[in-house]
Design an enzyme around this catalytic site. Structure first.
Site, short mmCIF file in Angstrom:
data_model
loop_
_atom_site.label_atom_id
_atom_site.label_comp_id
_atom_site.label_asym_id
_atom_site.label_seq_id
_atom_site.Cartn_x
_atom_site.Cartn_y
_atom_site.Cartn_z
N GLU A 245 0.51 6.31 4.81
CA GLU A 245 -0.43 5.86 5.83
C GLU A 245 -0.11 4.40 6.08
O GLU A 245 -0.55 3.52 5.33
CB GLU A 245 -1.89 6.03 5.36
CG GLU A 245 -2.32 7.47 5.13
CD GLU A 245 -2.45 8.27 6.41
OE1 GLU A 245 -2.49 7.68 7.50
OE2 GLU A 245 -2.49 9.51 6.31
N CYS A 279 -6.63 -0.69 10.42
CA CYS A 279 -5.33 -0.11 10.75
C CYS A 279 -5.37 0.57 12.11
O CYS A 279 -4.40 0.53 12.85
CB CYS A 279 -4.89 0.87 9.66
SG CYS A 279 -6.09 2.14 9.30
P1 NDP Z 1 0.23 -3.95 1.55
O1 NDP Z 1 1.33 -3.08 2.01
O2 NDP Z 1 0.51 -5.38 1.33
O3 NDP Z 1 -0.35 -3.39 0.15
C1 NDP Z 1 -0.83 -2.07 0.03
C2 NDP Z 1 -0.85 -1.71 -1.45
O4 NDP Z 1 0.49 -1.62 -1.93
C3 NDP Z 1 -1.54 -2.73 -2.32
O5 NDP Z 1 -2.26 -2.09 -3.34
C4 NDP Z 1 -0.37 -3.50 -2.87
O6 NDP Z 1 -0.66 -4.15 -4.07
C5 NDP Z 1 0.62 -2.39 -3.11
N1 NDP Z 1 1.99 -2.83 -3.26
C6 NDP Z 1 2.56 -4.03 -2.93
N2 NDP Z 1 3.88 -4.04 -3.23
C7 NDP Z 1 4.17 -2.83 -3.76
C8 NDP Z 1 5.37 -2.21 -4.22
N3 NDP Z 1 6.53 -2.84 -4.22
N4 NDP Z 1 5.30 -0.94 -4.68
C9 NDP Z 1 4.13 -0.27 -4.66
N5 NDP Z 1 2.95 -0.80 -4.22
C10 NDP Z 1 2.97 -2.06 -3.77
O7 NDP Z 1 -0.96 -3.73 2.58
P2 NDP Z 1 -2.35 -4.48 2.62
O8 NDP Z 1 -3.06 -4.30 1.32
O9 NDP Z 1 -2.15 -5.86 3.13
O10 NDP Z 1 -3.16 -3.61 3.70
C11 NDP Z 1 -3.06 -3.83 5.05
C12 NDP Z 1 -2.11 -2.84 5.69
O11 NDP Z 1 -2.55 -1.52 5.43
C13 NDP Z 1 -2.05 -2.95 7.19
O12 NDP Z 1 -0.72 -2.83 7.63
C14 NDP Z 1 -2.87 -1.77 7.67
O13 NDP Z 1 -2.55 -1.32 8.97
C15 NDP Z 1 -2.53 -0.75 6.63
N6 NDP Z 1 -3.54 0.29 6.58
C16 NDP Z 1 -3.21 1.55 6.99
C17 NDP Z 1 -4.19 2.53 7.02
C18 NDP Z 1 -3.85 3.92 7.43
O14 NDP Z 1 -4.64 4.81 7.13
N7 NDP Z 1 -2.73 4.19 8.08
C19 NDP Z 1 -5.58 2.26 6.63
C20 NDP Z 1 -5.80 0.91 6.20
C21 NDP Z 1 -4.81 -0.02 6.18
P3 NDP Z 1 -1.10 -5.72 -4.01
O15 NDP Z 1 -2.31 -5.78 -3.15
O16 NDP Z 1 -1.36 -6.00 -5.42
O17 NDP Z 1 0.09 -6.44 -3.42
#
Ligand code: NDP
Length: 475
Positions: A245, A279
């Protein structure tokens, strides 16, 4: 040495992840950071718990999930306050988010047996003497990686469906909202104390990466498209199936026969609720020439009334301090490339807040039109007709949701949108409709949460027991 706290920016102190309010800097949560070995152990414990949980059957799981749903409803104010403090969103927005999550738990619990349970399938002439039997077995352990912007709704959109299907879940919440993630698993454990069926591991991105490599049987990721690529690469090492997602840049189309008041209201709600950090938020609007001026006036009038600040306002702080630079860059790029701010503008970014901003005449190549802004900003572009609107709406790599306002042609226009979902004469509503699948195309990802498709994401089509091939018996 004590780390200096930038409000909202998580820090690690003595092996603990500390989250703080983006508005005030007050500490919101303090959770132990998991090592790679901790993540593997958590998955190992979840595997044993998952077998026990699967053994409860659909009825046993439904009963417990419905009690969890009731607990969330009873303690909604407590959870909403935590969401507000840790992520900054107004309490009213947090309540809407939690109510939506409750609806999904309820639907998944009540419908898992019907959708995934054993059923006979018809045979055809070539094998007329056989009968087919199909059911969906749980994968085992599902890893869920979640973002911070909807820290209840997004993990539950995967976790509730995975749990209802009979899987154990290990959640890695965003580093910005670990306390909310822990609250969810703690509340579940109150009702399912026997085994660690739903647990959390905390830390930065490396902990998420460790979860991808931990031996989980499926990984459900919600977050940015850039991180999704890393998640897929890590999961590819072990052929771990993934559900993605990703991000979005959703468009609204306003046709010539639209109800402009309703469209303007939906544009402001869809673009600016949760400070635009959604999102499926409306970030771009294409309004046909005949209604463009009137529509812009109505949007500006409504958005101009929104209040901004820490408590009791419509728009709270931007959760990630670093996102303020992205929002500023997009507004600046829009203006320097010939766009105009008819509300807000470069001065709207007043850390940690961003005031509502409406941009017009912004070239399509601008970052404000092509990249995810994640702030309370919206671009409105004048188009000749609905055909041009569709072409422009579809011209970005993202394809998550979308919205169409109009009467005669609205459904036909929505069908032509390159997106996983579309609302007609409304916006964002599909997210709360538990009967509909949720997910995107292109850079917004693949696979579906919610609805029957969302349940099937978390089950293997198979025979019982043990996950063999679909059964075929001689009559
Ligand atoms: P990120 O991609 O920065 O992080 C998402 C999650 O991935 C966090 O828990 C993060 O941990 C983790 N993460 C970071 N690096 C890694 C890695 N190398 N391997 C595995 N996991 C990792 O997104 P955001 O948290 O900033 O969220 C915002 C984004 O999410 C926007 O792009 C938004 O559009 C999208 N989104 C999509 C939705 C959908 O349903 N399609 C719904 C809601 C949001 P940490 O925070 O510790 O870095």
């Amino acid at each position: 040495m004590t780390a200096v706290h930038v409000p909202g920016l998580p820090v690690i102190e003595s092996g603990q992840l500390v989250s703080t309010s983006p508005a005030t800097g007050v500490e919101a949560g303090r959770l132990p950071v998991a090592t790679e070995a901790d993540v593997r152990e958590a998955v190992g414990r979840a595997r044993a718990a998952g077998e026990w949980w699967a053994g409860l059957g659909f009825t046993g799981r439904r009963e417990r999930l419905l009690r969890w749903r009731a607990l969330l409803a009873k303690r909604i104010e407590e959870l909403a306050e935590l969401v507000h403090v840790e992520g900054g969103k107004p309490v009213a927005d947090a309540i809407v988010e939690i109510v939506t999550a409750i609806e999904h738990i309820d639907w998944a619990a009540r419908n898992a047996g019907r959708v995934l349970g054993p059923r006979r399938v018809r045979s055809r002439l070539i094998l007329a003497e056989f009968s087919g039997h199909l059911e969906y077995q749980p994968y085992g352990v599902v890893g869920v990686i979640g973002p911070w912007n909807y820290p209840v709704f997004t993990p539950i959109g995967s976790a509730a469906y995975a749990l209802a299907a009979g899987n154990a879940v290990v959640l890695k919440p965003s580093e910005y909202t670990p306390a909310v993630g822990q609250w969810l698993v703690d509340s579940f454990a109150e009702l399912v104390p026997e085994q660690q069926v739903f647990t959390a591991v905390h830390g930065l991105g490396d902990v998420g990466a460790a979860l991808c490599r931990s031996g989980v049987d499926k990984l459900a990721f919600t977050g940015s498209t850039a991180t999704a690529r890393k998640v897929m690469a890590a999961c590819a090492e072990t052929l771990t199936p993934v559900l993605i997602e990703g991000g979005g840049k959703d468009a609204m189309i306003v046709d010539s026969d639209a109800d402009l008041d309703a469209a303007a209201e939906a544009c402001v709600w869809g673009g600016m609720t949760n400070a635009g950090q959604t999102c499926i938020g409306i970030e771009r609007v294409y309004a046909v020439d005949a209604v463009f001026d009137a529509f812009v006036d109505k949007v500006v009038a409504r958005a101009g009334q929104l209040t901004v600040g820490p408590e009791g306002t419509d728009i709270g702080p931007i959760t990630m301090p670093g996102q303020l630079d992205v929002i500023r860059r997009h507004i600046d790029a829009a203006i320097t490339s010939g766009g105009r701010a008819v509300l807000g503008g470069p001065g709207a970014v007043q850390p940690p807040y961003v005031h509502p901003t409406v941009l017009v005449d912004v070239p399509e190549e601008s970052a404000a039109v092509r990249e995810e802004t994640f702030g309370p900003t919206v671009t409105i572009s004048r188009v000749r007709d609905a055909d041009e609107a569709v072409t422009r709406a579809n011209a970005v790599p993202y394809g998550l949701g979308g919205s169409v306002f109009g009467r005669r042609r609205a459904v036909a226009i929505a069908r032509r949108l390159r997106s996983g979902m579309a609302s007609i004469n409304s916006t964002l509503t599909f997210a709360g409709m538990s009967t509909l699948p949720f997910g995107g195309v292109g850079d917004s990802g693949f696979g579906r949460i919610h609805g029957e498709d969302g349940l099937r994401e978390f089950g293997r089509p198979s025979r019982s027991p043990g996950g063999g091939p679909a059964r075929c018996c001689r009559r």
